[in-house]
Motif scaffolding. Structure first.
Motif, PDB file in Angstrom:
ATOM      1  N   LEU A 105       0.797  -1.220   0.000  1.00 32.99           N
ATOM      2  CA  LEU A 105       0.000   0.000   0.000  1.00 32.99           C
ATOM      3  C   LEU A 105       0.831   1.272   0.000  1.00 32.99           C
ATOM      4  O   LEU A 105       0.315   2.351  -0.323  1.00 32.99           O
ATOM      5  CB  LEU A 105      -0.898   0.022   1.249  1.00 32.99           C
ATOM      6  CG  LEU A 105      -1.950  -1.074   1.341  1.00 32.99           C
ATOM      7  CD1 LEU A 105      -2.507  -1.142   2.752  1.00 32.99           C
ATOM      8  CD2 LEU A 105      -3.062  -0.825   0.339  1.00 32.99           C
ATOM      9  N   GLU A 108       0.775   3.964  -2.722  1.00 31.88           N
ATOM     10  CA  GLU A 108      -0.472   4.695  -2.940  1.00 31.88           C
ATOM     11  C   GLU A 108      -0.614   5.904  -2.018  1.00 31.88           C
ATOM     12  O   GLU A 108      -1.505   6.727  -2.203  1.00 31.88           O
ATOM     13  CB  GLU A 108      -1.667   3.756  -2.733  1.00 31.88           C
ATOM     14  CG  GLU A 108      -1.733   2.610  -3.717  1.00 31.88           C
ATOM     15  CD  GLU A 108      -1.862   3.094  -5.154  1.00 31.88           C
ATOM     16  OE1 GLU A 108      -2.755   3.919  -5.414  1.00 31.88           O
ATOM     17  OE2 GLU A 108      -1.083   2.647  -6.009  1.00 31.88           O
ATOM     18  N   ARG A 113       2.179  11.078  -4.689  1.00 31.27           N
ATOM     19  CA  ARG A 113       0.827  10.675  -5.105  1.00 31.27           C
ATOM     20  C   ARG A 113      -0.206  11.661  -4.551  1.00 31.27           C
ATOM     21  O   ARG A 113      -1.177  12.006  -5.241  1.00 31.27           O
ATOM     22  CB  ARG A 113       0.537   9.262  -4.620  1.00 31.27           C
ATOM     23  CG  ARG A 113      -0.897   8.788  -4.890  1.00 31.27           C
ATOM     24  CD  ARG A 113      -1.131   8.571  -6.367  1.00 31.27           C
ATOM     25  NE  ARG A 113      -2.540   8.319  -6.654  1.00 31.27           N
ATOM     26  CZ  ARG A 113      -3.116   7.129  -6.638  1.00 31.27           C
ATOM     27  NH1 ARG A 113      -2.393   6.063  -6.333  1.00 31.27           N
ATOM     28  NH2 ARG A 113      -4.381   6.987  -6.933  1.00 31.27           N
ATOM     29  N   LEU A 158     -10.371   4.594  -2.991  1.00 37.60           N
ATOM     30  CA  LEU A 158     -10.455   3.163  -2.725  1.00 37.60           C
ATOM     31  C   LEU A 158     -11.315   2.426  -3.749  1.00 37.60           C
ATOM     32  O   LEU A 158     -11.046   1.265  -4.079  1.00 37.60           O
ATOM     33  CB  LEU A 158     -11.017   2.963  -1.309  1.00 37.60           C
ATOM     34  CG  LEU A 158     -10.957   1.573  -0.701  1.00 37.60           C
ATOM     35  CD1 LEU A 158      -9.523   1.048  -0.661  1.00 37.60           C
ATOM     36  CD2 LEU A 158     -11.547   1.598   0.713  1.00 37.60           C
ATOM     37  N   ASP A 210      -8.980   2.182  -9.353  1.00 37.83           N
ATOM     38  CA  ASP A 210      -8.877   2.624  -7.966  1.00 37.83           C
ATOM     39  C   ASP A 210      -7.921   1.723  -7.197  1.00 37.83           C
ATOM     40  O   ASP A 210      -7.333   0.783  -7.753  1.00 37.83           O
ATOM     41  CB  ASP A 210     -10.268   2.609  -7.321  1.00 37.83           C
ATOM     42  CG  ASP A 210     -11.002   1.302  -7.606  1.00 37.83           C
ATOM     43  OD1 ASP A 210     -10.554   0.247  -7.134  1.00 37.83           O
ATOM     44  OD2 ASP A 210     -12.013   1.344  -8.347  1.00 37.83           O
ATOM     45  N   MET A 211      -7.769   2.003  -5.899  1.00 38.19           N
ATOM     46  CA  MET A 211      -6.799   1.267  -5.094  1.00 38.19           C
ATOM     47  C   MET A 211      -7.173  -0.203  -4.941  1.00 38.19           C
ATOM     48  O   MET A 211      -6.301  -1.079  -4.966  1.00 38.19           O
ATOM     49  CB  MET A 211      -6.666   1.919  -3.717  1.00 38.19           C
ATOM     50  CG  MET A 211      -5.493   1.377  -2.904  1.00 38.19           C
ATOM     51  SD  MET A 211      -5.347   2.154  -1.275  1.00 38.19           S
ATOM     52  CE  MET A 211      -5.150   3.865  -1.742  1.00 38.19           C
ATOM     53  N   SER A 232      -9.135  -3.159   2.842  1.00 35.27           N
ATOM     54  CA  SER A 232     -10.036  -2.136   2.311  1.00 35.27           C
ATOM     55  C   SER A 232     -10.982  -1.618   3.379  1.00 35.27           C
ATOM     56  O   SER A 232     -11.289  -0.421   3.430  1.00 35.27           O
ATOM     57  CB  SER A 232     -10.810  -2.681   1.113  1.00 35.27           C
ATOM     58  OG  SER A 232     -11.510  -3.873   1.451  1.00 35.27           O
TER      59      SER A 232
END
Length: 400
Positions: A105, A108, A113, A158, A210-211, A232
């Motif tokens: 992660l 991100e 970013r 997300l 998205d993530m 998540s």
């Protein structure tokens, strides 16, 4: 008649401030035995250096704890369910398992970013300000600005439908309400996992940009479905609850310090140090998730036995005179002196760059749009979310 729940000392506040008893503990013995919000005994650290030492040392202070350390008697669940609830929850693991999850992660949430996200955050902030203005005065800052801004940002980042915000905000409120029975909070957690499981299944079938889609595409072979659900779910809750409460409380704090509000509004160079000072002074997280000692540890002249639960008061630590001069005074010119509002060490908040970016954009934009912003109700009548794991406001009625 049901007896009102007792608020643990580490969650008690006097307005913006930690209660006097926490200050006394910090300035005297430094460590006391207390109860966690989960009804489990623990040692409470209050001094800056002691708290920082605990957060810096995952070997002696482990995050990898079994459920009986956090659940009240009678709330035990099966080992299989325990494993599912823990899967992907970064804050409940030590290295190397924590490291494995976090590194997927990290890219991100880099400052680079976040800088790329700033134009979109600015659009979201301006739209929320439009909504606040259209609501008419007086209007609730929490409902129209503080909560919608981070909620929409984390939803877009997300890959969560913003139309579902009412449901996930209600679930997260139930999960974080320490006055509710453990069974109710556990049920909300299980509902949240079921919701996230549906989103993960969609991402696994059709990964987007998205993530969540990124995690499926780039790490789908390294992460189990339960881990994807846990990661998540944690990001969704942490991504909107913390920043929303900082925005609400931060605005209230600045309204009470109009000279500093003016600097935030008029001088772009002041906003970054202002954010850091507000983070320190407000310390909206009462405490970090508790750790378990893996050996006997001496802290503040006391021996904490191996196998003990240890927690910390972040508000008391961030107002320690050994850390900072005149700690109870809000002074946005201080800059970043190394506060613990985002934690410290391997569990330092992953989303800190995102939260900082949102606050850096939102505070000055609000005060520029409404230069005569003021409280619509007396300060003494403002209600705080006292029993919530994250300190905040129930509402903040403003006029302009």
């Amino acid at each position: 008649m049901t007896e009102a729940p007792q608020l643990p000392i580490q969650m008690r506040r006097d307005g913006f401030d930690p209660v006097e008893e926490l200050t006394r503990i910090r300035d005297s013995e430094g460590v006391v035995q207390t109860m966690t919000p989960f009804g489990v005994p623990a040692y409470l650290l209050c001094r800056f250096d002691d708290v920082r030492q605990m957060l810096s040392d995952p070997i002696r202070f482990s995050s990898n704890r079994p459920a009986p350390f956090t659940l009240r008697a009678g709330s035990e669940i099966s080992q299989e369910e325990q494993a599912r609830l823990r899967a992907g929850n970064l804050i409940g693991f030590d290295p190397p398992e924590h490291t494995r999850l976090r590194k997927m992660l990290t890219a991100e949430f880099t400052m680079r970013r976040m800088r790329r996200l700033e134009p979109r955050i600015t659009e979201i902030v301006e739209a929320a300000l439009d909504d606040l203005e259209h609501a008419g005065k007086p209007a609730d800052l929490v409902a129209h600005f503080a909560l919608p801004v981070p909620s929409l940002v984390i939803c877009e980042l997300l890959g969560v439908p913003y139309s579902d915000r009412g449901e996930f905000q209600a679930r997260s409120a139930r999960m974080l309400d320490m006055s509710s029975p453990m069974e109710e909070r556990l049920a909300a957690s299980q509902e949240n996992r079921a919701y996230m499981a549906g989103l993960v299944a969609e991402a696994q079938a059709r990964p987007g940009e998205d993530m969540l889609g990124m995690l499926v595409r780039e790490h789908g072979d390294d992460l189990s479905t339960d881990e994807l659900v846990g990661i998540s779910g944690l990001l969704l809750i942490a991504g909107h609850e913390t920043t929303a409460n900082m925005l609400g409380l931060g605005v209230l704090a600045l309204l009470r310090h109009p000279d500093q509000l003016a600097m935030v509004r008029d001088d772009p160079a002041r906003i970054e140090p202002a954010v850091e000072e507000l983070l320190r002074w407000l310390s909206i997280l009462h405490t970090m998730p508790p750790r378990i000692t893996t050996t006997d540890v001496e802290i503040a002249g006391q021996t904490i036995p191996a196998g003990s639960l240890v927690t910390a008061s972040l508000p008391a630590a961030n107002r320690d005179r050994a850390f900072i001069d005149d700690p109870d005074r809000l002074d946005i010119t201080r800059g970043d002196l190394g506060h613990l509002a985002f934690g410290h060490g391997v569990h330092h908040c992953l989303g800190a760059p995102l939260a900082r970016a949102e606050m850096r954009i939102a505070f000055p934009a609000l005060f520029r749009r409404f230069p005569r912003l003021a409280l619509a109700d007396p300060f003494e009548e403002i209600e705080y979310r006292t029993f919530n794991a994250i300190f905040g406001l129930k509402s903040l009625m403003l006029t302009w």
